[in-house]
Design a protein around this motif. Structure first.
Motif, PDB file in Angstrom:
ATOM      1  N   HIS A  33      -5.084  -5.003  -5.108  1.00 16.84           N
ATOM      2  CA  HIS A  33      -3.998  -4.502  -6.476  1.00 16.84           C
ATOM      3  C   HIS A  33      -5.490  -2.664  -6.323  1.00 16.84           C
ATOM      4  O   HIS A  33      -5.918  -3.547  -6.896  1.00 16.84           O
ATOM      5  CB  HIS A  33      -4.031  -4.973  -7.112  1.00 16.84           C
ATOM      6  CG  HIS A  33      -2.723  -5.114  -8.733  1.00 16.84           C
ATOM      7  ND1 HIS A  33      -3.886  -3.752  -9.852  1.00 16.84           N
ATOM      8  CD2 HIS A  33      -2.145  -4.987  -8.668  1.00 16.84           C
ATOM      9  CE1 HIS A  33      -3.564  -3.854 -10.627  1.00 16.84           C
ATOM     10  NE2 HIS A  33      -1.930  -4.168 -10.325  1.00 16.84           N
ATOM     11  N   GLU A  60      -2.573  -1.942  -2.280  1.00 14.90           N
ATOM     12  CA  GLU A  60      -0.980  -1.939  -3.200  1.00 14.90           C
ATOM     13  C   GLU A  60      -1.011  -1.237  -4.797  1.00 14.90           C
ATOM     14  O   GLU A  60      -2.302  -0.867  -4.903  1.00 14.90           O
ATOM     15  CB  GLU A  60      -1.226  -3.367  -3.538  1.00 14.90           C
ATOM     16  CG  GLU A  60      -1.032  -4.609  -3.088  1.00 14.90           C
ATOM     17  CD  GLU A  60       0.322  -4.593  -2.058  1.00 14.90           C
ATOM     18  OE1 GLU A  60       1.163  -5.422  -2.644  1.00 14.90           O
ATOM     19  OE2 GLU A  60      -0.184  -5.067  -0.727  1.00 14.90           O
ATOM     20  N   HIS A  61      -0.006  -0.430  -4.859  1.00 18.32           N
ATOM     21  CA  HIS A  61       0.321   0.485  -5.668  1.00 18.32           C
ATOM     22  C   HIS A  61      -0.796   2.594  -5.072  1.00 18.32           C
ATOM     23  O   HIS A  61       0.606   3.196  -4.892  1.00 18.32           O
ATOM     24  CB  HIS A  61      -0.818   0.170  -6.911  1.00 18.32           C
ATOM     25  CG  HIS A  61       0.219  -0.706  -8.002  1.00 18.32           C
ATOM     26  ND1 HIS A  61       1.478  -0.348  -7.818  1.00 18.32           N
ATOM     27  CD2 HIS A  61      -0.272  -1.583  -8.296  1.00 18.32           C
ATOM     28  CE1 HIS A  61       1.956  -0.920  -8.999  1.00 18.32           C
ATOM     29  NE2 HIS A  61       1.389  -2.419  -8.685  1.00 18.32           N
ATOM     30  N   HIS A  89       4.925   2.328  -4.629  1.00 15.52           N
ATOM     31  CA  HIS A  89       6.608   2.271  -5.861  1.00 15.52           C
ATOM     32  C   HIS A  89       7.341   3.486  -5.863  1.00 15.52           C
ATOM     33  O   HIS A  89       6.148   3.853  -7.085  1.00 15.52           O
ATOM     34  CB  HIS A  89       5.929   1.628  -6.496  1.00 15.52           C
ATOM     35  CG  HIS A  89       5.494   0.488  -6.137  1.00 15.52           C
ATOM     36  ND1 HIS A  89       3.840  -0.270  -6.422  1.00 15.52           N
ATOM     37  CD2 HIS A  89       5.988  -1.178  -6.444  1.00 15.52           C
ATOM     38  CE1 HIS A  89       3.541  -1.277  -6.072  1.00 15.52           C
ATOM     39  NE2 HIS A  89       4.548  -2.195  -5.912  1.00 15.52           N
ATOM     40  N   ASP A 122       8.216  -3.513  -7.167  1.00 14.03           N
ATOM     41  CA  ASP A 122       7.116  -4.503  -7.887  1.00 14.03           C
ATOM     42  C   ASP A 122       8.199  -5.220  -8.920  1.00 14.03           C
ATOM     43  O   ASP A 122       7.584  -5.318 -10.428  1.00 14.03           O
ATOM     44  CB  ASP A 122       6.212  -3.442  -8.851  1.00 14.03           C
ATOM     45  CG  ASP A 122       4.784  -3.879  -9.489  1.00 14.03           C
ATOM     46  OD1 ASP A 122       4.156  -5.579  -8.325  1.00 14.03           O
ATOM     47  OD2 ASP A 122       4.614  -4.223 -10.543  1.00 14.03           O
TER      48      ASP A 122
END
Length: 225
Positions: A53, A81-82, A104, A145
């Motif tokens: 994350h 992630e992200h 995202h 998400d």
């Protein structure tokens, strides 16, 4: 619709034999977790991904440090992630780590106006990059998400192409992503980094997942004509 599920598990979780083939890797909610380095070093041998994350830059930095500390032949397991706010001079490190970005684009549409109002998110060109990753050859997958973002992949494709907020303002037009690269981000690349490619997802082939939907769609089209 037939559903296939692949999961990311917490580090050191014991996975039963029935779930083992559906385990795509491990997920770290905190990049400072001391178990991250071991997970990155051993993931390739297990054929799994290590997802981290990375909202804050220091999280991305910690994930990259772990990934780059292993020999080049053992790299390629990291999922960032992200990748919410990444300086441009870190992009070569992401390439060297052979990491994948799972990001995202819908957040630009949903929360972009709040991002623009946040003085800590300057320059805006660093927010939820897309085009920069594609130009550097970094695999990019779009995720929802959900329930924190819209689950519809078409929303992600629209947001990736327009980079427009809900009020119509555009964030980093140069980071837009459209066409085949964007389509792969919600199909083949997403399936691969999520482990679903093992079940035939991410592309269309005779007898594979999605074939029934294609046949139904063609029949319906003929009926309408």
């Amino acid at each position: 619709l037939r559903q296939e599920i692949a999961v990311l598990v917490a580090p050191e979780v014991s996975v039963g034999s029935g779930l083992r083939r559906r385990t795509a890797g491990v997920k770290f909610a905190q990049a400072s977790d001391p178990r991250l380095l071991h997970a990155v070093r051993t993931a390739r041998g297990r054929g799994q991904r290590v997802a981290v994350h990375c909202i804050e830059p220091h999280e991305t930095a910690a994930a990259l440090e772990a990934a780059l500390s292993v020999p080049a032949y053992a790299r390629g397991a990291l999922r960032i992630e992200h990748a919410a706010f990444v300086p441009p001079d870190w992009i070569p490190d992401v390439v060297r780590a052979r990491a994948a970005i799972v990001t995202h684009p819908s957040f630009i549409a949903e929360r972009g106006d709040a991002y623009l109002a946040d003085p800590q998110l300057q320059p805006n060109d660093w927010i939820y990059r897309l085009g920069s990753w594609a130009r550097a050859g970094v695999p990019v997958a779009f995720a929802s998400d959900a329930p924190f973002g819209p689950a519809d992949p078409l929303d992600a494709l629209r947001a990736a192409a327009s980079r427009a907020t809900s009020s119509g303002r555009v964030i980093a037009a140069g980071e837009a992503l459209a066409g085949e690269t964007a389509l792969r981000a919600v199909t083949s690349v997403a399936a691969h980094v999520g482990g679903l490619h093992r079940f035939g997802y991410g592309g269309l082939r005779r007898g594979g997942p999605g074939a029934a939907a294609i046949q139904i769609g063609r029949a319906s089209w003929r009926e309408r004509v």
